[in-house]
Design a protein around this motif. Structure first.
Motif, PDB file in Angstrom:
ATOM      1  N   VAL A 224       0.852  -1.188   0.000  1.00 50.52           N
ATOM      2  CA  VAL A 224       0.000   0.000   0.000  1.00 50.52           C
ATOM      3  C   VAL A 224       0.887   1.237   0.000  1.00 50.52           C
ATOM      4  N   VAL A 225       0.687   2.103  -1.003  1.00 50.25           N
ATOM      5  CA  VAL A 225       1.491   3.320  -1.099  1.00 50.25           C
ATOM      6  C   VAL A 225       0.706   4.566  -0.720  1.00 50.25           C
ATOM      7  N   LYS A 226      -0.627   4.464  -0.705  1.00 49.66           N
ATOM      8  CA  LYS A 226      -1.417   5.643  -0.342  1.00 49.66           C
ATOM      9  C   LYS A 226      -2.825   5.230   0.050  1.00 49.66           C
ATOM     10  N   LEU A 227      -3.347   5.894   1.080  1.00 46.86           N
ATOM     11  CA  LEU A 227      -4.754   5.755   1.431  1.00 46.86           C
ATOM     12  C   LEU A 227      -5.510   6.877   0.745  1.00 46.86           C
ATOM     13  N   LEU A 228      -6.523   6.521  -0.022  1.00 42.56           N
ATOM     14  CA  LEU A 228      -7.303   7.485  -0.800  1.00 42.56           C
ATOM     15  C   LEU A 228      -8.605   7.760  -0.059  1.00 42.56           C
ATOM     16  N   ASN A 229      -8.577   8.762   0.785  1.00 41.56           N
ATOM     17  CA  ASN A 229      -9.710   9.055   1.654  1.00 41.56           C
ATOM     18  C   ASN A 229     -10.915   9.515   0.841  1.00 41.56           C
ATOM     19  N   LYS A 230     -12.086   9.041   1.232  1.00 39.81           N
ATOM     20  CA  LYS A 230     -13.360   9.413   0.610  1.00 39.81           C
ATOM     21  C   LYS A 230     -13.435   9.051  -0.873  1.00 39.81           C
ATOM     22  N   MET A 231     -12.669   8.072  -1.297  1.00 37.83           N
ATOM     23  CA  MET A 231     -12.779   7.576  -2.664  1.00 37.83           C
ATOM     24  C   MET A 231     -13.291   6.143  -2.606  1.00 37.83           C
ATOM     25  N   ASN A 232     -14.462   5.903  -3.218  1.00 40.04           N
ATOM     26  CA  ASN A 232     -15.062   4.575  -3.220  1.00 40.04           C
ATOM     27  C   ASN A 232     -15.106   4.014  -4.627  1.00 40.04           C
ATOM     28  N   PHE A 233     -15.759   2.882  -4.778  1.00 45.61           N
ATOM     29  CA  PHE A 233     -15.762   2.190  -6.073  1.00 45.61           C
ATOM     30  C   PHE A 233     -16.352   3.032  -7.184  1.00 45.61           C
ATOM     31  N   GLN A 234     -17.281   3.952  -6.843  1.00 43.18           N
ATOM     32  CA  GLN A 234     -17.897   4.784  -7.874  1.00 43.18           C
ATOM     33  C   GLN A 234     -16.903   5.707  -8.559  1.00 43.18           C
ATOM     34  N   HIS A 235     -15.800   5.994  -7.878  1.00 44.19           N
ATOM     35  CA  HIS A 235     -14.792   6.871  -8.461  1.00 44.19           C
ATOM     36  C   HIS A 235     -13.980   6.180  -9.556  1.00 44.19           C
ATOM     37  N   PHE A 236     -14.050   4.858  -9.627  1.00 42.75           N
ATOM     38  CA  PHE A 236     -13.197   4.126 -10.555  1.00 42.75           C
ATOM     39  C   PHE A 236     -13.982   3.350 -11.612  1.00 42.75           C
ATOM     40  N   GLU A 237     -15.220   2.999 -11.304  1.00 45.96           N
ATOM     41  CA  GLU A 237     -15.905   2.059 -12.196  1.00 45.96           C
ATOM     42  C   GLU A 237     -16.283   2.665 -13.543  1.00 45.96           C
ATOM     43  N   ASN A 238     -16.389   3.991 -13.613  1.00 53.30           N
ATOM     44  CA  ASN A 238     -16.773   4.618 -14.881  1.00 53.30           C
ATOM     45  C   ASN A 238     -15.632   5.389 -15.534  1.00 53.30           C
ATOM     46  N   ASP A 239     -14.410   5.116 -15.094  1.00 52.83           N
ATOM     47  CA  ASP A 239     -13.228   5.757 -15.668  1.00 52.83           C
ATOM     48  C   ASP A 239     -12.467   4.709 -16.475  1.00 52.83           C
ATOM     49  N   SER A 240     -12.280   4.977 -17.745  1.00 57.84           N
ATOM     50  CA  SER A 240     -11.664   3.987 -18.635  1.00 57.84           C
ATOM     51  C   SER A 240     -10.200   3.713 -18.300  1.00 57.84           C
ATOM     52  N   ASN A 241      -9.599   4.531 -17.446  1.00 56.29           N
ATOM     53  CA  ASN A 241      -8.224   4.275 -17.025  1.00 56.29           C
ATOM     54  C   ASN A 241      -8.128   3.144 -16.002  1.00 56.29           C
ATOM     55  N   PHE A 242      -9.299   2.715 -15.495  1.00 59.77           N
ATOM     56  CA  PHE A 242      -9.327   1.670 -14.478  1.00 59.77           C
ATOM     57  C   PHE A 242     -10.215   0.533 -14.964  1.00 59.77           C
ATOM     58  N   ILE A 243      -9.748  -0.697 -14.772  1.00 58.12           N
ATOM     59  CA  ILE A 243     -10.542  -1.858 -15.175  1.00 58.12           C
ATOM     60  C   ILE A 243     -10.759  -2.751 -13.960  1.00 58.12           C
ATOM     61  N   SER A 244     -11.929  -3.367 -13.904  1.00 56.06           N
ATOM     62  CA  SER A 244     -12.265  -4.231 -12.791  1.00 56.06           C
ATOM     63  C   SER A 244     -11.307  -5.412 -12.720  1.00 56.06           C
ATOM     64  N   ALA A 245     -10.876  -5.717 -11.505  1.00 56.47           N
ATOM     65  CA  ALA A 245      -9.959  -6.842 -11.301  1.00 56.47           C
ATOM     66  C   ALA A 245     -10.495  -7.768 -10.224  1.00 56.47           C
ATOM     67  N   GLY A 246     -11.817  -7.921 -10.192  1.00 56.70           N
ATOM     68  CA  GLY A 246     -12.439  -8.762  -9.184  1.00 56.70           C
ATOM     69  C   GLY A 246     -13.130  -7.945  -8.125  1.00 56.70           C
ATOM     70  N   LYS A 247     -13.630  -8.594  -7.087  1.00 54.91           N
ATOM     71  CA  LYS A 247     -14.398  -7.935  -6.049  1.00 54.91           C
ATOM     72  C   LYS A 247     -13.582  -6.839  -5.366  1.00 54.91           C
ATOM     73  N   ASP A 248     -14.100  -5.622  -5.432  1.00 58.88           N
ATOM     74  CA  ASP A 248     -13.503  -4.468  -4.746  1.00 58.88           C
ATOM     75  C   ASP A 248     -12.103  -4.130  -5.245  1.00 58.88           C
ATOM     76  N   ARG A 249     -11.763  -4.540  -6.459  1.00 59.54           N
ATOM     77  CA  ARG A 249     -10.427  -4.289  -6.986  1.00 59.54           C
ATOM     78  C   ARG A 249     -10.492  -3.688  -8.392  1.00 59.54           C
ATOM     79  N   TYR A 250      -9.553  -2.794  -8.645  1.00 64.67           N
ATOM     80  CA  TYR A 250      -9.396  -2.212  -9.975  1.00 64.67           C
ATOM     81  C   TYR A 250      -7.912  -2.162 -10.306  1.00 64.67           C
ATOM     82  N   THR A 251      -7.609  -2.329 -11.581  1.00 66.59           N
ATOM     83  CA  THR A 251      -6.245  -2.218 -12.058  1.00 66.59           C
ATOM     84  C   THR A 251      -6.120  -0.971 -12.919  1.00 66.59           C
ATOM     85  N   VAL A 252      -5.015  -0.253 -12.759  1.00 69.40           N
ATOM     86  CA  VAL A 252      -4.782   0.955 -13.546  1.00 69.40           C
ATOM     87  C   VAL A 252      -4.302   0.534 -14.933  1.00 69.40           C
ATOM     88  N   LYS A 253      -5.108   0.829 -15.927  1.00 67.12           N
ATOM     89  CA  LYS A 253      -4.792   0.444 -17.306  1.00 67.12           C
ATOM     90  C   LYS A 253      -3.778   1.392 -17.924  1.00 67.12           C
TER      91      LYS A 253
END
Length: 323
Positions: A224-253
């Motif tokens: 873990v390199v950073k805690l991203l306060n107040k950022m939840n799954f909604q911040h990543f699921e609709n951004d094409s720079n991030f792809i789902s990598a399983g439950k509660d996980r995203y990979t930076v594309k």
């Protein structure tokens, strides 16, 4: 639940943890729909800034007085390292300074609280100083005083001590390690189960604080390199720079900036969120061991970013299931 022939009065409240008190329409609706009569508002933090010889109030709250819909309980967060550096004279000065600052904020906000809460993760080595500070503040204010209590302080009161306050608020969250594994650092049932039985023997009257906040962890090479306060799954699921990598996980594309943070390609995002099922699970644990001594629920925290993740009736549902 019935207590004798009378139904026990149960209430709910919320913490408000931003530096400018202003409620938007969703936050106002939550307050109204749940008949909330008081909000626990973080007034300021107490800490030493670099070069300081005395502790300083960090980021005092400011009020939009038109936004006040309820009564107020000030909350002052005292960093444990502050206590480590103070002697008895310094603690007395701290209590006087804190009282003056709280009084000034009350006057500017035109609020008249009957109580105050102190939030501090004190330790075995700082407990005597913290408890002395609480006693000194009580003499100045003559208010009802409450203190936040962590789970380990519930389980080991002989080591951590019992604060000299009118009641405690058991913080039922932040109980696990922040790591890249599969468990959540916000709520871990296995850890909670080890500590919850101690609730029934703890001598202070307790309210319970429940987590409705989310955050995410930026993971690189398994660390873990950073805690991203107040950022939840909604911040990543609709951004094409991030792809789902399983439950509660995203990979930076693709390497990118998002929400003010920089992400490298192949970084992993682990999102942590307390579900409605988790909240009901907490209530069942508390009910089992509280001996009907739990008075109120306080949700952390009142923020549109948190509220939109839940059904609007969840808070009433949880309250109705509390013994």
């Amino acid at each position: 639940m019935l207590d004798g022939c009378h139904q026990r009065n149960k209430t709910m409240s919320f913490y408000y943890w931003k530096t400018n008190f202003h409620l938007d329409s969703i936050e106002k609706e939550t307050i109204t729909n749940n008949s909330v009569n008081v909000i626990y508002i973080r007034y300021f933090d107490v800490d030493f800034l670099p070069g300081d010889s005395i502790p300083t109030a960090i980021m005092p709250v400011s009020f939009d007085t038109n936004a006040l819909m309820t009564g107020v309980v000030p909350v002052v967060y005292v960093k444990n390292r502050t206590l480590e550096r103070l002697d008895s004279t310094g603690l007395k000065r701290l209590s006087e300074k804190a009282y003056s600052l709280v009084t000034g904020i009350n006057q500017r906000g035109n609020v008249h609280p009957a109580e105050i809460q102190f939030d501090c993760d004190w330790t075995e080595t700082t407990k005597d100083k913290y408890f002395l500070f609480l006693k000194q503040y009580k003499l100045l204010s003559n208010q009802i005083i409450s203190a936040t209590i962590r789970l380990h302080q519930i389980k080991y009161p002989g080591i951590t001590g019992i604060p000299p306050v009118d009641y405690g608020v058991l913080m039922y969250y932040n109980m696990g390690d922040i790591n890249s594994g599969t468990t959540s650092s916000i709520y871990d049932k296995a850890i909670a189960t080890k500590y919850a039985p101690s609730i029934k023997t703890y001598p202070l009257t307790l309210d319970i604080a429940l987590p409705i906040f989310s955050w995410s962890l930026q993971v690189r090479d398994g660390r873990v390199v950073k805690l991203l306060n107040k950022m939840n799954f909604q911040h990543f699921e609709n951004d094409s720079n991030f792809i789902s990598a399983g439950k509660d996980r995203y990979t930076v594309k693709h390497a990118c900036f998002h929400g003010g943070y920089y992400f490298k390609e192949n970084d992993t995002i682990k999102t942590e969120h307390v579900t409605e099922a988790d909240l009901m699970d907490i209530v069942m644990q508390v009910n089992r061991y509280s001996n009907n001594r739990i008075r109120n629920l306080i949700f952390y925290d009142l923020d549109k970013e948190n509220l939109v993740l839940y059904d609007k009736n969840i808070f009433r549902k949880i309250l109705d299931h509390t013994d």
